[in-house]
Write a protein that holds these residues in place. Structure first.
Motif, PDB file in Angstrom:
ATOM      1  N   GLY A  76       4.110  69.524-127.273  1.00  0.00           N
ATOM      2  CA  GLY A  76       4.087  71.040-127.370  1.00  0.00           C
ATOM      3  C   GLY A  76       2.932  71.600-126.269  1.00  0.00           C
ATOM      4  O   GLY A  76       2.930  72.689-126.217  1.00  0.00           O
ATOM      5  N   GLY A  77       2.396  70.811-125.607  1.00  0.00           N
ATOM      6  CA  GLY A  77       1.550  71.123-124.463  1.00  0.00           C
ATOM      7  C   GLY A  77       0.013  71.034-125.174  1.00  0.00           C
ATOM      8  O   GLY A  77       0.032  70.548-126.183  1.00  0.00           O
ATOM      9  N   LYS A  78      -1.012  71.293-124.084  1.00  0.00           N
ATOM     10  CA  LYS A  78      -2.171  71.010-124.417  1.00  0.00           C
ATOM     11  C   LYS A  78      -2.692  71.828-125.520  1.00  0.00           C
ATOM     12  O   LYS A  78      -3.447  71.266-126.440  1.00  0.00           O
ATOM     13  N   ALA A  79      -2.339  73.209-125.626  1.00  0.00           N
ATOM     14  CA  ALA A  79      -3.295  73.945-126.553  1.00  0.00           C
ATOM     15  C   ALA A  79      -2.555  73.459-128.082  1.00  0.00           C
ATOM     16  O   ALA A  79      -3.246  73.588-129.130  1.00  0.00           O
ATOM     17  N   ASP A  80      -1.235  73.149-127.908  1.00  0.00           N
ATOM     18  CA  ASP A  80      -0.562  72.625-129.385  1.00  0.00           C
ATOM     19  C   ASP A  80      -1.221  71.369-129.754  1.00  0.00           C
ATOM     20  O   ASP A  80      -1.475  71.520-130.965  1.00  0.00           O
ATOM     21  N   ALA A  81      -1.522  70.784-128.926  1.00  0.00           N
ATOM     22  CA  ALA A  81      -2.344  69.387-129.219  1.00  0.00           C
ATOM     23  C   ALA A  81      -3.507  69.542-129.807  1.00  0.00           C
ATOM     24  O   ALA A  81      -3.963  68.839-130.695  1.00  0.00           O
ATOM     25  N   LEU A  82      -4.084  70.445-129.353  1.00  0.00           N
ATOM     26  CA  LEU A  82      -5.668  70.682-129.552  1.00  0.00           C
ATOM     27  C   LEU A  82      -5.736  71.373-131.062  1.00  0.00           C
ATOM     28  O   LEU A  82      -6.533  71.226-131.808  1.00  0.00           O
ATOM     29  N   ASN A  83      -4.735  72.364-131.278  1.00  0.00           N
ATOM     30  CA  ASN A  83      -4.555  72.485-132.840  1.00  0.00           C
ATOM     31  C   ASN A  83      -4.157  71.600-133.682  1.00  0.00           C
ATOM     32  O   ASN A  83      -4.693  72.057-134.713  1.00  0.00           O
ATOM     33  N   ALA A  84      -3.297  70.763-133.374  1.00  0.00           N
ATOM     34  CA  ALA A  84      -2.997  69.746-134.352  1.00  0.00           C
ATOM     35  C   ALA A  84      -4.157  68.782-134.598  1.00  0.00           C
ATOM     36  O   ALA A  84      -4.689  68.592-135.464  1.00  0.00           O
ATOM     37  N   ASP A 101       0.268  63.705-127.229  1.00  0.00           N
ATOM     38  CA  ASP A 101       1.389  64.675-127.249  1.00  0.00           C
ATOM     39  C   ASP A 101       2.738  64.420-126.816  1.00  0.00           C
ATOM     40  O   ASP A 101       3.115  64.912-125.888  1.00  0.00           O
ATOM     41  N   GLY A 102       3.431  63.741-127.407  1.00  0.00           N
ATOM     42  CA  GLY A 102       4.741  63.228-127.181  1.00  0.00           C
ATOM     43  C   GLY A 102       4.754  62.458-125.856  1.00  0.00           C
ATOM     44  O   GLY A 102       5.418  62.630-124.804  1.00  0.00           O
ATOM     45  N   SER A 103       3.967  61.574-125.587  1.00  0.00           N
ATOM     46  CA  SER A 103       3.588  60.927-124.069  1.00  0.00           C
ATOM     47  C   SER A 103       5.095  60.275-124.190  1.00  0.00           C
ATOM     48  O   SER A 103       5.512  59.455-124.934  1.00  0.00           O
ATOM     49  N   LYS A 104       5.323  59.929-122.501  1.00  0.00           N
ATOM     50  CA  LYS A 104       6.632  59.181-122.322  1.00  0.00           C
ATOM     51  C   LYS A 104       6.234  57.659-121.608  1.00  0.00           C
ATOM     52  O   LYS A 104       7.180  56.937-121.268  1.00  0.00           O
ATOM     53  N   TYR A 148       1.459  74.171-134.951  1.00  0.00           N
ATOM     54  CA  TYR A 148       1.631  73.291-133.901  1.00  0.00           C
ATOM     55  C   TYR A 148       2.756  72.549-134.294  1.00  0.00           C
ATOM     56  O   TYR A 148       3.462  72.381-135.481  1.00  0.00           O
ATOM     57  N   GLU A 149       3.496  71.867-133.188  1.00  0.00           N
ATOM     58  CA  GLU A 149       4.636  70.966-133.381  1.00  0.00           C
ATOM     59  C   GLU A 149       4.555  69.837-134.319  1.00  0.00           C
ATOM     60  O   GLU A 149       3.290  69.602-134.662  1.00  0.00           O
ATOM     61  N   ALA A 150       5.665  69.137-134.885  1.00  0.00           N
ATOM     62  CA  ALA A 150       5.559  68.260-135.986  1.00  0.00           C
ATOM     63  C   ALA A 150       5.027  66.971-135.645  1.00  0.00           C
ATOM     64  O   ALA A 150       4.894  66.501-134.448  1.00  0.00           O
ATOM     65  N   VAL A 151       3.913  66.620-136.579  1.00  0.00           N
ATOM     66  CA  VAL A 151       3.420  65.413-136.285  1.00  0.00           C
ATOM     67  C   VAL A 151       4.239  63.990-136.877  1.00  0.00           C
ATOM     68  O   VAL A 151       4.685  64.083-137.955  1.00  0.00           O
ATOM     69  N   LYS A 184      -0.635  79.287-126.550  1.00  0.00           N
ATOM     70  CA  LYS A 184       0.166  78.492-125.539  1.00  0.00           C
ATOM     71  C   LYS A 184       0.010  79.456-124.144  1.00  0.00           C
ATOM     72  O   LYS A 184       1.080  80.056-123.799  1.00  0.00           O
ATOM     73  N   THR A 185      -0.914  79.369-123.485  1.00  0.00           N
ATOM     74  CA  THR A 185      -1.086  79.794-122.256  1.00  0.00           C
ATOM     75  C   THR A 185      -1.339  78.672-121.009  1.00  0.00           C
ATOM     76  O   THR A 185      -1.563  77.663-121.350  1.00  0.00           O
TER      77      THR A 185
END
Length: 492
Positions: free
Chosen positions: A133-141, A81-84, A110-113, A250-251
């Motif tokens: 996009g956050g954990k919930a967003d990553a799980l949705n992807a 999920d966009g790790s740095k 979810y945010e763009a792949v 996204k909570t």
């Protein structure tokens, strides 16, 4: 003053009764159910989602858990999920990734792949690299790219016990089970192939908390359909139900929010369905080892609970049912409120000299009950093959007495601070906990039972092909139509 005393005693009576209920019912329900042999149970297709944001330190240990699994029919999707940090280079190296297309169902947002990858070493492992996009967003992807009938969520710092998926699969053979959660153990307490009660007091405090929360509370809640949280560290969901509730929101507390959505689904549509706690399905997670990171985690948990209550406000109580809502409020809020009241009462009585005897009696009753609940959790754990040595049980008993007037005070602090912070802070960020990656329940070598890993993968692929062929032959001979999720959807 009399009104305050009466209200305080009433709250204490309700709290004490609820805890007694947990104590007696958990002992009654703790006999392990006889399960079918894993060799005879059809293996449903499982998709395991591991959201990862700056998890370079723990990904190797997490992957070790998958290398040792005895379950065959699963796919693993790691969502970066966009790790740095160096998460992607590490995965590239360990899994020998190559770019490949992974079809999306486009059922969730979810945010763009940015890119999807497949592993040359392990055909069942895929990686999604996406914008943060956050954990919930990553799980949705991950869910949107899944192919399994059952979707399992796993934290990147969680390590699965080798038979864990077998037990989840067995529990979810019943089509009425639409979600289940496994047992989450404190990984730092697992050394040399068995649990040891050894380490920092802060970690021991969390161990007792996890043991009671799962082996006592979760066991009882699941039996009566009152589960409010399927832990994000190890939870399993029917794919059709997950899509039906719109995936994760996204909570702050996405695991509680998705569980409440499943409770809503059960209450309104699939009335005969249920959620289970599966004690034999075990994983090990790294808990915070210092106050800074523990505070991040516990404050976030309290904020997540309040955020879920906000979503299901009084105008939406009918979505969950009055019985469930009343239990949720009493079980989650009452311990914190009673902690505040008893602490305040003790301070006042010591200064004024009034009601000192009554306050001390109530404190002793509470301490005795809380210690009994924790010791009961360790007793129940033995029935599910999680055993400590005799010497460790003696240490556990002593620590359970010591922690009540010390570490347990943190529970009240996090309840108060988390509640105040939720009400007055505008930015409720994830506040990620730092990990060390030291938790590992398997040997460091990559072979299982002395068999080189590449040969294991090849052997598994051959076995899968043979079993699939036999299943098709048996299906044709018996003229039986395999059950599908479409049939499950019609339940209730």
């Amino acid at each position: 003053m009399k009104i305050i005393l009466v209200v305080g005693l009433l709250l204490f009576a309700i709290f004490f009764s609820l805890q007694l209920m947990y104590l007696f019912l958990s002992l009654k329900l703790s006999k392990p159910a006889k399960q079918q042999s894993g060799q005879r149970v059809p293996q449903q297709k499982l998709t395991i989602l591991v959201p990862a944001y700056n998890e370079e330190m723990v990904l190797r240990s997490c992957l070790d858990g998958f290398r040792n699994l005895v379950y065959r029919n699963y796919e693993l999707i790691i969502i970066n999920d966009g790790s740095k940090d160096g998460s992607i280079p590490l995965l590239m190296d360990v899994l020998q990734l190559r770019e490949c297309p992974l079809p999306a169902m486009n059922k969730l947002e979810y945010e763009a792949v940015k890119m999807t990858y497949c592993s040359d070493l392990y055909p069942h492992i895929h990686v999604i690299d996406k914008e943060n996009g956050g954990k919930a967003d990553a799980l949705n992807a991950g869910a949107d790219h899944s192919t399994g009938d059952i979707i399992i969520t796993l934290d990147a710092d969680s390590v699965l016990e080798k038979n864990s998926l077998m037990h989840i699969n067995e529990a979810m053979q019943d089509p009425l089970v639409i979600a289940s959660g496994g047992m989450v153990h404190v990984g730092q307490m697992y050394k040399g192939g068995h649990p040891e009660f050894k380490g920092k007091g802060l970690v021991k405090y969390q161990l007792s908390d996890y043991m009671m929360s799962f082996y006592v509370k979760r066991l009882v809640q699941a039996k009566f359909g009152l589960m409010s949280v399927v832990s994000g560290a190890f939870g399993a969901f029917r794919n059709y139900a997950l899509f039906e509730v719109g995936g994760y929101k996204k909570t702050i507390g996405e695991d509680m929010e998705i569980t409440l959505n499943f409770q809503k689904l059960i209450h309104q549509k699939y009335k005969n369905s249920k959620m289970l706690f599966v004690p034999k399905a075990q994983c090990y997670t790294e808990v915070p080892a210092d106050f800074k990171n523990l505070s991040k985690q516990r404050v976030r948990w309290q904020k997540g609970f309040l955020d879920s209550l906000r979503i299901y406000n009084k105008h939406k109580v009918h979505n969950l049912g009055m019985r469930f809502v009343m239990f949720l409020v009493l079980d989650a809020l009452l311990p914190g409120v009673v902690g505040i009241v008893t602490t305040f009462a003790l301070i006042v009585s010591l200064f004024t000299g009034d009601l000192v005897g009554l306050t001390l009696i109530l404190l002793i009753m509470t301490a005795t009950l809380q210690i009994s609940l924790r010791l009961t959790a360790y007793r129940i754990a033995r029935q599910y093959d999680h055993r400590y040595s005799i010497a460790d049980y003696a240490k556990i008993f002593v620590f359970s007495i010591f922690e009540y007037p010390t570490y347990r005070m943190l529970d009240t602090y996090y309840f108060v601070y988390g509640s105040v912070a939720y009400l007055f802070q505008h930015n409720h960020s994830w506040n990620k906990v730092e990990r060390t990656g030291l938790v590992s329940i398997y040997p460091e070598n990559l072979a299982v039972n002395g068999v080189p890993e590449v040969l294991q993968v090849a052997h598994a692929m051959v076995v899968d092909t043979v079993l699939e062929t036999l299943e098709k032959v048996e299906s044709v001979e018996s003229n039986e139509t395999p059950k599908t999720n479409e049939g499950v959807k019609k339940v209730g």
